[in-house]
Design a protein around this motif. Structure first.
Motif, short mmCIF file in Angstrom:
data_model
loop_
_atom_site.label_atom_id
_atom_site.label_comp_id
_atom_site.label_asym_id
_atom_site.label_seq_id
_atom_site.Cartn_x
_atom_site.Cartn_y
_atom_site.Cartn_z
N LEU A 134 0.83 -1.21 0.00
CA LEU A 134 0.00 0.00 0.00
C LEU A 134 0.87 1.25 0.00
N ARG A 135 1.92 1.21 0.81
CA ARG A 135 2.83 2.37 0.87
C ARG A 135 3.42 2.64 -0.51
N TRP A 136 3.83 1.55 -1.17
CA TRP A 136 4.46 1.71 -2.48
C TRP A 136 3.51 2.27 -3.52
N LEU A 137 2.30 1.74 -3.50
CA LEU A 137 1.28 2.21 -4.43
C LEU A 137 1.09 3.72 -4.28
N ALA A 138 1.01 4.16 -3.04
CA ALA A 138 0.81 5.59 -2.78
C ALA A 138 2.02 6.40 -3.25
N VAL A 139 3.21 5.88 -3.01
CA VAL A 139 4.42 6.59 -3.43
C VAL A 139 4.43 6.76 -4.95
N ILE A 140 4.07 5.68 -5.64
CA ILE A 140 4.08 5.75 -7.11
C ILE A 140 3.09 6.81 -7.59
N TYR A 141 1.90 6.80 -7.03
CA TYR A 141 0.88 7.79 -7.40
C TYR A 141 1.40 9.21 -7.14
N VAL A 142 1.90 9.43 -5.94
CA VAL A 142 2.33 10.78 -5.56
C VAL A 142 3.48 11.25 -6.44
N GLU A 143 4.48 10.39 -6.59
CA GLU A 143 5.65 10.82 -7.35
C GLU A 143 5.31 11.05 -8.82
N PHE A 144 4.39 10.22 -9.34
CA PHE A 144 4.01 10.42 -10.74
C PHE A 144 3.32 11.77 -10.92
N PHE A 145 2.35 12.08 -10.07
CA PHE A 145 1.60 13.31 -10.30
C PHE A 145 2.36 14.56 -9.87
N ARG A 146 3.30 14.40 -8.93
CA ARG A 146 4.09 15.57 -8.56
C ARG A 146 5.22 15.80 -9.55
N GLY A 147 5.70 14.69 -10.13
CA GLY A 147 6.93 14.75 -10.91
C GLY A 147 6.71 15.06 -12.39
N THR A 148 5.44 15.11 -12.81
CA THR A 148 5.19 15.44 -14.21
C THR A 148 4.31 16.68 -14.28
N SER A 149 4.26 17.28 -15.45
CA SER A 149 3.54 18.55 -15.57
C SER A 149 2.03 18.33 -15.55
N SER A 185 -1.71 14.57 -0.30
CA SER A 185 -1.40 13.38 0.48
C SER A 185 -0.16 13.58 1.34
N GLU A 186 0.75 14.42 0.86
CA GLU A 186 1.93 14.74 1.67
C GLU A 186 1.53 15.54 2.91
N VAL A 187 0.55 16.41 2.73
CA VAL A 187 0.04 17.19 3.86
C VAL A 187 -0.62 16.26 4.88
N VAL A 188 -1.42 15.31 4.37
CA VAL A 188 -2.10 14.37 5.27
C VAL A 188 -1.07 13.54 6.04
N ARG A 189 -0.09 13.03 5.30
CA ARG A 189 0.93 12.20 5.94
C ARG A 189 1.68 13.00 7.01
N GLY A 190 2.12 14.20 6.62
CA GLY A 190 2.85 15.04 7.57
C GLY A 190 2.00 15.38 8.79
N GLY A 191 0.73 15.67 8.54
CA GLY A 191 -0.17 16.02 9.64
C GLY A 191 -0.33 14.87 10.62
N LEU A 192 -0.49 13.67 10.08
CA LEU A 192 -0.66 12.50 10.95
C LEU A 192 0.60 12.24 11.76
N LEU A 193 1.76 12.39 11.11
CA LEU A 193 3.01 12.12 11.81
C LEU A 193 3.34 13.20 12.84
N SER A 194 2.73 14.38 12.66
CA SER A 194 3.08 15.47 13.57
C SER A 194 2.36 15.37 14.92
N VAL A 195 1.37 14.50 15.00
CA VAL A 195 0.66 14.37 16.28
C VAL A 195 1.58 13.65 17.28
N ASP A 196 1.65 14.19 18.47
CA ASP A 196 2.55 13.68 19.50
C ASP A 196 2.35 12.18 19.72
N LYS A 197 3.47 11.46 19.83
CA LYS A 197 3.43 10.01 20.05
C LYS A 197 2.65 9.64 21.31
#
Ligand SMILES: Nc1ncnc2c1ncn2[C@@H]1O[C@H](COP(=O)(O)OP(=O)(O)O)[C@@H](O)[C@H]1O
Ligand SMILES: [Mg+2]
Lengths: 262, 219
Positions: B46-61, B99-111
């Protein structure tokens, strides 16, 4: 029910290459109040965190009320615990944290009722009624609708205690629950714990630097050093006639600088 | 051409632009949360699938993505109308950033929040939905606001696949009347107002979600 609430049997705990516990053994009887003292980094928090299933173990066994915490029996073989097993075991334990860890997006009342409602399946009414009783017990009946950010540290920690008690654990783990408080707020929190200890209805493990308090409420005091119980016994003996050099050094460092070890 | 006529034509374009924003925003949000949650999943696939999606849409025009969806997919038998293509391209593109915002937001919550939730025996799913996500959302709002504005601005790309949006109308009116300063002046104001409306909406949402929460300090 097992005679012991908690048993550590030859437990190993490593962080990377760092071995914290090796062949670690400790037994705690039902309804016993045990204080753990020792310098920073000696493994006190890790001991509680293993019990609260926040840290896994690398070897040995931990028994809670006679049942393995980190292992489950499957077709006659012991397997590592899965989430289901942990979920079942956790119900017996409650923890209060040094830094409170209240849920900031919920009112005090919801902090206390959320888990009883959604984990235990209590009705909203009974969870609320229980929460109000607990808030009365910790002296905060008027704060039910407040948010954590509106409370003092001492009040937050009393909510933290009420929140843990709402899940009706039989074992209560308290990790330096007054260390983050201003000195004048420490007593209001300790007063609540004193009441709980007097009820004699819980097994309690408290990690603390409040030596006078440990001495007053504990059945037993364990002195930790580098992942080992160096010395343990009734509080009078540990504080008045420590046998080990390390214990003496630790206690005398406390007499000299009471706040340097928090 | 009188200004009122220009204005009428531009308002018609602005409505189309807003329609595209209103349709692309939910898609972007959905993609942002889906991919953002996949990024922190325990399952590697699942992580990989998301990475591929994100990198594809961020990395192309974004424009090429739009062309692909509108001009190239039909060659593979998947033909869609211009508005759908525009909404899909913009939603997927902004969603990747979101999705980067979501990921960062989730990780920013105190452990400590997760630990308290474990101690109270919440299930992993309850920990996420009841404890972590509501707190993470508050911090996600300002960057989401920025992305919403990016979305408004990026809609002008759809003028290149035959959609008569604000930019398209402005361009054709300007070609026709040569009143460039009036037309493009008004267009600026229109885009600015749309962005402002979104910003205000998201601020209000942030305030509501953050009720009781306060920056800094232990809770
Ligand atoms: N998550 C962790 N990762 C690596 N090392 C850790 C971790 N938690 C604790 N330790 C190490 O284990 C030792 C004991 O820590 P801890 O149990 O927190 O001690 P205490 O509570 O007695 O101060 C320390 O040396 C600490 O650095
Ligand atoms: Mg500690």
């Amino acid at each position: 029910m097992s005679e012991f609430a908690i048993e550590f049997e030859n437990v190993t705990k490593k962080f990377g290459d760092n071995v914290l516990f090796e062949d670690f053994n400790l037994q705690i009887r039902q309804n016993e109040v045990v204080s753990i003292i020792g310098s920073s980094g000696s493994g006190k928090s890790t001991l509680l965190r293993i019990l609260m299933t926040l840290e896994n173990i690398d070897g040995g066994k931990v028994l809670v009320n006679g049942e393995p915490l980190w292992h489950r029996l499957h077709n006659g073989i012991w397997l590592p615990a899965d989430e289901r097993h942990l979920h079942r075991m956790r119900g017996q334990l409650g923890m209060v944290f040094q830094h409170f860890n209240l849920f900031p997006h919920m009112t005090v009342l919801r902090n206390i009722t959320e888990a009883p409602i959604y984990v235990l399946g209590q009705s909203r009414e009974s969870a609320r009624a229980q929460a109000h009783d607990l808030l009365r017990m910790v002296g905060l009946e008027d704060k039910a609708e407040a948010y954590p950010a509106e409370l003092s540290g001492g009040q937050k920690q009393r909510v933290g205690i009420a929140r843990a008690l709402a899940m009706k654990p039989s074992i209560l783990l308290l990790d330096e629950i007054t260390s983050a408080l201003d000195p004048e707020l420490v007593d209001e929190v300790l007063e609540v714990i004193r009441k709980l200890a007097a009820e004699d209805a819980f097994t309690m493990i408290l990690v603390t630097h409040e030596m006078y308090f440990a001495r007053e409420i504990s059945d037993r005091v364990c002195f930790f050093d580098a992942g080992k119980v160096v010395e343990e016994g009734p509080p009078e003996r540990i504080f008045n006639q420590p046998e080990h050099e390390r214990t003496r050094a630790f206690l005398s460092s406390f007499l000299k600088a009471p706040s340097s070890n928090t | 051409m009188p200004v009122t006529e220009i204005l009428t034509a531009l308002v018609g374009g602005a409505v189309i632009t807003m329609k595209i924003v209103v349709m692309a925003l939910p898609l972007a949000t959905l993609m942002a949360f889906t991919a953002g949650l996949m990024r922190i999943s325990e399952h590697r696939s699942l992580r990989w699938l998301a990475v591929i999606y994100v990198e594809f849409f961020r990395g192309t025009s974004a424009l090429i993505q739009l062309y692909w969806i509108y001009f190239v997919l039909p060659l593979f038998g998947l033909s869609i109308d211009a508005v759908t293509a525009g909404v899909a391209a913009l939603g997927l593109n902004i969603g990747a950033y979101g999705s980067e915002v979501v990921r960062g937001g989730l990780l920013s919550v105190d452990k400590g929040q997760t630990e308290a939730a474990i101690a109270l025996n919440f299930t992993p799913r309850q920990r996420l939905w009841r404890i972590i996500l509501p707190q993470a959302l508050v911090g996600m709002m300002p960057p989401f606001g920025n992305l919403a504005i990016e979305l408004v601005k990026a809609t002008s790309l759809v003028s290149l696949i035959t959609i008569a949006d604000l930019t398209y109308r402005a361009k054709s009116l300007a070609d026709m009347t040569l009143q460039v300063e009036q037309i493009f002046g008004l267009v600026l104001v229109f885009y600015f107002l749309m962005a402002q409306a979104l910003t205000l909406g998201i601020r209000a949402l942030e305030k509501r979600l953050g009720k009781g929460m306060q920056r800094g300090g232990l809770s």
